[in-house]
Design an enzyme around this catalytic site. Structure first.
Site, PDB file in Angstrom:
ATOM      1  CG  ASP A  72      -0.154  -0.417   2.572  1.00 53.44           C
ATOM      2  OD1 ASP A  72       0.959  -0.355   2.237  1.00 53.44           O
ATOM      3  OD2 ASP A  72      -1.036  -0.780   3.650  1.00 53.44           O
ATOM      4  CG  ASN A 141      -9.023  -1.458  12.129  1.00 58.36           C
ATOM      5  OD1 ASN A 141      -8.022  -2.238  12.015  1.00 58.36           O
ATOM      6  ND2 ASN A 141      -9.494  -0.438  11.814  1.00 58.36           N
ATOM      7  CG  HIS A 143      -6.069  -1.930   8.943  1.00 58.47           C
ATOM      8  ND1 HIS A 143      -5.943  -1.054   9.683  1.00 58.47           N
ATOM      9  CD2 HIS A 143      -4.755  -2.053   8.663  1.00 58.47           C
ATOM     10  CE1 HIS A 143      -5.010  -0.378   9.937  1.00 58.47           C
ATOM     11  NE2 HIS A 143      -4.017  -0.920   9.280  1.00 58.47           N
ATOM     12  CD  GLU A 148      -8.843   1.209   7.819  1.00 60.20           C
ATOM     13  OE1 GLU A 148      -9.003   0.411   8.616  1.00 60.20           O
ATOM     14  OE2 GLU A 148      -8.227   2.316   7.676  1.00 60.20           O
TER      15      GLU A 148
HETATM   16  C1  GLP Z   1      -0.700   0.230   8.688  1.00 64.01           C
HETATM   17  C2  GLP Z   1      -0.471  -0.325   7.364  1.00 64.01           C
HETATM   18  C3  GLP Z   1      -0.198  -1.914   7.499  1.00 64.01           C
HETATM   19  C4  GLP Z   1       0.248  -2.255   8.798  1.00 64.01           C
HETATM   20  C5  GLP Z   1      -0.499  -1.843  10.030  1.00 64.01           C
HETATM   21  C6  GLP Z   1       0.046  -1.799  11.566  1.00 64.01           C
HETATM   22  O1  GLP Z   1      -2.198   1.094   8.631  1.00 64.01           O
HETATM   23  N1  GLP Z   1      -0.997  -0.159   6.139  1.00 64.01           N
HETATM   24  O2  GLP Z   1       0.211  -2.587   6.546  1.00 64.01           O
HETATM   25  O3  GLP Z   1       0.025  -3.746   8.843  1.00 64.01           O
HETATM   26  O4  GLP Z   1      -0.373  -0.083   9.814  1.00 64.01           O
HETATM   27  O5  GLP Z   1       1.166  -1.139  11.517  1.00 64.01           O
HETATM   28  P1  GLP Z   1       2.082  -1.486  12.733  1.00 64.01           P
HETATM   29  O6  GLP Z   1       3.038  -2.753  12.235  1.00 64.01           O
HETATM   30  O7  GLP Z   1       2.965  -0.418  12.967  1.00 64.01           O
HETATM   31  O8  GLP Z   1       1.608  -1.753  14.050  1.00 64.01           O
END
Ligand code: GLP
Length: 265
Positions: A72, A141, A143, A148
C-alpha cells in the site's frame, strides 16, 4: 483452492519473531532467486527487515533477481516524503539489500488517475507471475494492508478512505496529529492478497492480541479483514508471546498447527 487453517508460530520475543519470518523469506529466495515477494510497512516487520539485511550482508544472500511489490501507499505523498511507504522501504530494507529501482513496485500515491494506477498495479503483479510470498502486518482493528473493516473480500487493488481509528494509530509518524495523516490510500485488496501463493502475517504486542484472536477464531467476516486468511491454503501467523496470549486456552494445537510456546525459565 483448498483452505487450511493458518499455522501459528509463537516466539518469545519480537526479535525472534522477525528472525523466523526472515528465514522463511531467505529459504524461498535460495530455492527461487526470481521470487516475487510482497512486503508491508509499519513497525511490525522491522525486526524481520533487520534480519534480512543481516543475512544479505553476512551470508551474502542475493536479492538482485527478486521482484518486490508493496501492499500500500498513502495518496498524496511522493516517494521523497519521509512518511511515504516508498521512503520507508528504501530506508529500512531496499538500501540495505542493494536492490535496484527496477525490482521495486509500490503504488504511486501521486498518480493523476488513481483508478488507473490500481488497475496497472494489478496488471504488473499478473505480469510478474503473481506473488510467491506476501508479508502482512495487522491493524488493531484487524485491517490488512489498508483494507479497513467492511472491505469486501473480492476487492483487488483499490483506493480507500482511512478510518479515523487508523489515522489516529498512524499519527505517531505525523507529529501525533491525525489531521496530518493522509485521508486516502491505495492498497492491494483482500483478493490480491489471497492470490499470493503463501502469506505470512506478523503481529507483536498486546495491542494486536484481540485482532489476531478474532482473525483466527473460526468465522470469517469482512468486518475483520484479516479473518479472510482462514480461507488461504498456505498462511502462517508469526506472533510474539504477547500477541498470542492465552492462545493455548482457545486453539487446539493439532488442528491449528501451533508451534509449542517455548518454556519460560
Ligand atoms: C498500517 C499499514 C499496515 C500495517 C498496519 C500496522 O496501517 N498500512 O500494512 O500492517 O499499519 O502497523 P504497525 O506494524 O506499525 O502496528
Amino acid at each position: 483452492m483448498t483452505a487450511k487453517l493458518p499455522q501459528i508460530k509463537i516466539s518469545l520475543t519480537y526479535e525472534t519473531m522477525g528472525k523466523k519470518a526472515a528465514h522463511e523469506i531467505a529459504e524461498l529466495l535460495k530455492q527461487k532467486p526470481h521470487a516475487v515477494i510482497g512486503l508491508a510497512t509499519g513497525t511490525t516487520p522491522l525486526s524481520m527487515y533487520d534480519e534480512l539485511r543481516r543475512i544479505h550482508r553476512e551470508e551474502g544472500l542475493d536479492f538482485s533477481k527478486a521482484t518486490f511489490f508493496n501492499l500500500d501507499e498513502y495518496v498524496g505523498l511522493s516517494g521523497e516524503h519521509p512518511q511515504s511507504y516508498r521512503y520507508f522501504m528504501q530506508e529500512h530494507l531496499f538500501n540495505g539489500l542493494g536492490v535496484d529501482d527496477s525490482q521495486i513496485n509500490i503504488p504511486n500515491g501521486m498518480a493523476k488517475d488513481l483508478r488507473q494506477e490500481c488497475e496497472e498495479y494489478e496488471e504488473k503483479i499478473r505480469k510478474a507471475g503473481g506473488i510467491d510470498l506476501q508479508v502482512l502486518g495487522i491493524g488493531g482493528n484487524g485491517h490488512i494492508g489498508f483494507n479497513e473493516p467492511g472491505t469486501p473480500f473480492d476487492l483487488r487493488t483499490h483506493v480507500v478512505t482511512l478510518t479515523p481509528e487508523t489515522r489516529k494509530a498512524n499519527s505517531r509518524f505525523f507529529n501525533g496529529d491525525p489531521e496530518q495523516v493522509p485521508a486516502f490510500a491505495i492498497t492491494m485488496g483482500p483478493a490480491t492478497i489471497m492470490n499470493a501463493k503463501k502469506v505470512l502475517l506478523l503481529a507483536n504486542g498486546q495491542g494486536k492480541m484481540n485482532a489476531v484472536f478474532e482473525a483466527l477464531k473460526g468465522s470469517t467476516s469482512p468486518q475483520l479483514p484479516a479473518s479472510v486468511l482462514q480461507l488461504h491454503p498456505d498462511a502462517t501467523f508469526y506472533l510474539d508471546r504477547t500477541a498470542a496470549k492465552d492462545f493455548d486456552k482457545y486453539f487446539i494445537p493439532a488442528t491449528h498447527k501451533i508451534t509449542p510456546m517455548p518454556v519460560i525459565r
